[in-house]
Design an enzyme around this catalytic site. Structure first.
Site, PDB file in Angstrom:
ATOM      1  N   SER A 119       1.716  -9.808  -0.625  1.00 12.47           N
ATOM      2  CA  SER A 119       1.372  -8.383  -0.578  1.00 12.47           C
ATOM      3  C   SER A 119       1.745  -7.702   0.731  1.00 12.47           C
ATOM      4  CB  SER A 119      -0.122  -8.205  -0.843  1.00 12.47           C
ATOM      5  OG  SER A 119      -0.887  -8.997   0.044  1.00 12.47           O
ATOM      6  N   LYS A 129       0.812  -1.220   0.000  1.00 13.63           N
ATOM      7  CA  LYS A 129       0.000   0.000   0.000  1.00 13.63           C
ATOM      8  C   LYS A 129       0.847   1.272   0.000  1.00 13.63           C
ATOM      9  CE  LYS A 129      -4.385  -1.717   1.503  1.00 13.63           C
ATOM     10  NZ  LYS A 129      -4.165  -3.020   2.172  1.00 13.63           N
ATOM     11  N   GLU A 173      -9.457   6.694   3.796  1.00 15.08           N
ATOM     12  CA  GLU A 173     -10.224   5.681   4.509  1.00 15.08           C
ATOM     13  C   GLU A 173      -9.288   4.501   4.724  1.00 15.08           C
ATOM     14  OE1 GLU A 173     -10.107   5.746   1.185  1.00 15.08           O
ATOM     15  OE2 GLU A 173      -9.390   3.671   1.036  1.00 15.08           O
TER      16      GLU A 173
END
Ligand SMILES: *Cc1c(COP(=O)(O)O)cnc(C)c1O
Length: 408
Positions: free
Chosen positions: A389, A101, A123
């Site tokens: 990930s 991310k 968010e």
């Protein structure tokens, strides 16, 4: 150009999106009037700056010295022996803040700063995107407000503490489903109060155009690196590329570099949760239908009246009833295939990876491992590239409680 010999089963895809932000019949811009000018400004910034050499140089310099890119590509030999395949792991768990991310958060924060905004809103579901955004904002000196569902605040408490240490203001959202969906509604509300001075830093390849495109471009570094690293290490391309799919950003980031490699199959793994009954899973592409959610047309989990359904996954990051529009297109065009892995399968795959490789993947990533395990067992001996990930340290509380988890 790297060319893979052999069967050509996967037709090349066109370059999407089109000028209207469409991926086939998916994507587009379904937002209140008040946000149209803000999206137009974002589109302009994307067009003018995202691929501009000076911006790219800044992004790459920070990616290298702060995120730690390129992340490693690791052969998983012992795990591969057990599952019957040649497995390679793209290690986004090694990126700063512990997941992919950060690639998106840093890129969008740099873009926002170049647009001259006063503050960032975001968010977060699992808390990973909130942490990444708060960290990127701290690094670039931008004030940051993060909305998070109250259920997620409770199950991801350490991430709330991290965000606060990075100087972000965290708002717990009690309304709606009190998870990611409610947090998105609240962040959109905040943004619509000040669409000029506020930048909405979206955490996955979802939402209205140009977000799915912008996020894909920022995450495609994962696949570009992995493709080159694998070719360098093994002299070939993978038979299969496997990634978990929540909103779809790590998967699209890993897939994109392989989209025109016709011999390479792309597999996305969704949350199978506790089972395939309504409300028990997050398998949007395999079990959902088309509709509009959070500004984009894609697949959704909805009932026959169009009411969005509750979702369940042991991993907060896959607990979302929508999915990025490009995945809906990749599904319908047949270029990518989608499957689901249950909570139990993910836990089992995670435990095996930890024991055989000394790597603790995130519960989200564990779904990709579970999918890869099934694919390897179906067709032994293939080279499978798995998107790892994120890292599993954030999930230790859940892992220690779960039946079948480590120590059980
Ligand atoms: C958030 C998250 C995901 C799911 O988000 P995508 O946008 O689908 O990538 C997957 N893995 C990890 C580690 C995450 O933190």
């Amino acid at each position: 150009m790297i060319e893979k010999q052999g069967q050509r089963t996967n037709p090349p895809v066109n370059e999407w999106p089109d000028a209207n932000g469409r991926y086939g019949s998916f994507g587009g811009t379904y937002v209140p009037e008040i946000l149209i000018p803000a999206l137009a400004r974002l589109q302009q910034a994307v067009d003018e700056r995202l691929h501009e050499p000076l911006f790219q140089a800044k992004l790459q310099a920070e990616a290298s010295c702060w995120i730690g890119r390129p992340t490693p590509l690791t052969p998983a030999r012992r795990l591969g022996e057990r599952w019957g395949g040649e497995l390679w792991l793209k290690r986004e768990d090694q990126a700063h803040t512990g997941a992919h991310k950060i690639n998106n958060a840093l890129g969008q924060a740099l873009l926002a700063r170049s647009m001259g905004v006063r503050r960032i809103v975001a968010e977060t579901g699992a808390g990973q995107h909130g942490v990444a955004t708060a960290a990127a904002c701290a690094r670039l000196g931008l004030p940051c407000t993060v909305y998070m569902g109250s259920i997620d605040v409770a199950r991801q408490a350490p991430n709330v503490a991290r965000m606060q240490l990075f100087g972000a203001e965290v708002h717990s959202v009690e309304s709606g489903d009190a998870t990611l969906r409610a947090a998105i509604d609240e962040a959109l509300r905040d943004w619509s109060h000040d669409p000029e001075g506020t930048y909405y830093l979206l955490g996955s390849a979802v939402g209205p155009h140009p977000y799915p495109y912008l996020v894909r471009e920022l995450q495609s570094v994962i696949g570009l690196e992995a493709r080159a690293q694998l070719y360098e290490a093994s002299g070939r391309l993978p038979d299969k590329v496997v990634a978990c799919v929540g909103g779809g950003s790590n998967a699209i980031g890993l897939f994109h570099a392989f989209r025109n490699d016709e011999g390479v199959e792309l597999h996305g793994i969704e949350a199978g949760g506790r089972g395939m009954a309504m409300g028990e899973h997050g398998s949007t592409l395999t079990r959902g239908s088309t509709g509009v959610l959070h500004g984009t047309k894609s697949y959704l989990l909805q009932d026959s009246e169009g009411q969005i359904m509750e979702t369940h996954s042991i991993s907060a990051g896959l607990d979302y009833p929508g999915v990025g529009p490009e995945h809906a297109y990749l599904l319908e065009s047949g270029r990518a295939r989608y499957h689901s892995a249950s909570d139990e399968e993910a836990l089992a795959a995670l435990a095996e990876c930890a024991k055989t490789e000394g790597i603790l993947p995130a519960l989200e990533s564990a779904h990709a491992f579970a999918g890869a395990r099934r694919l390897a067992e179906e067709n032994p001996g293939e080279l499978i590239l798995i998107g790892c990930s994120g890292r599993g340290d954030k999930d230790l509380g859940i892992l220690m409680q779960a039946n079948g988890g480590p120590g059980a």
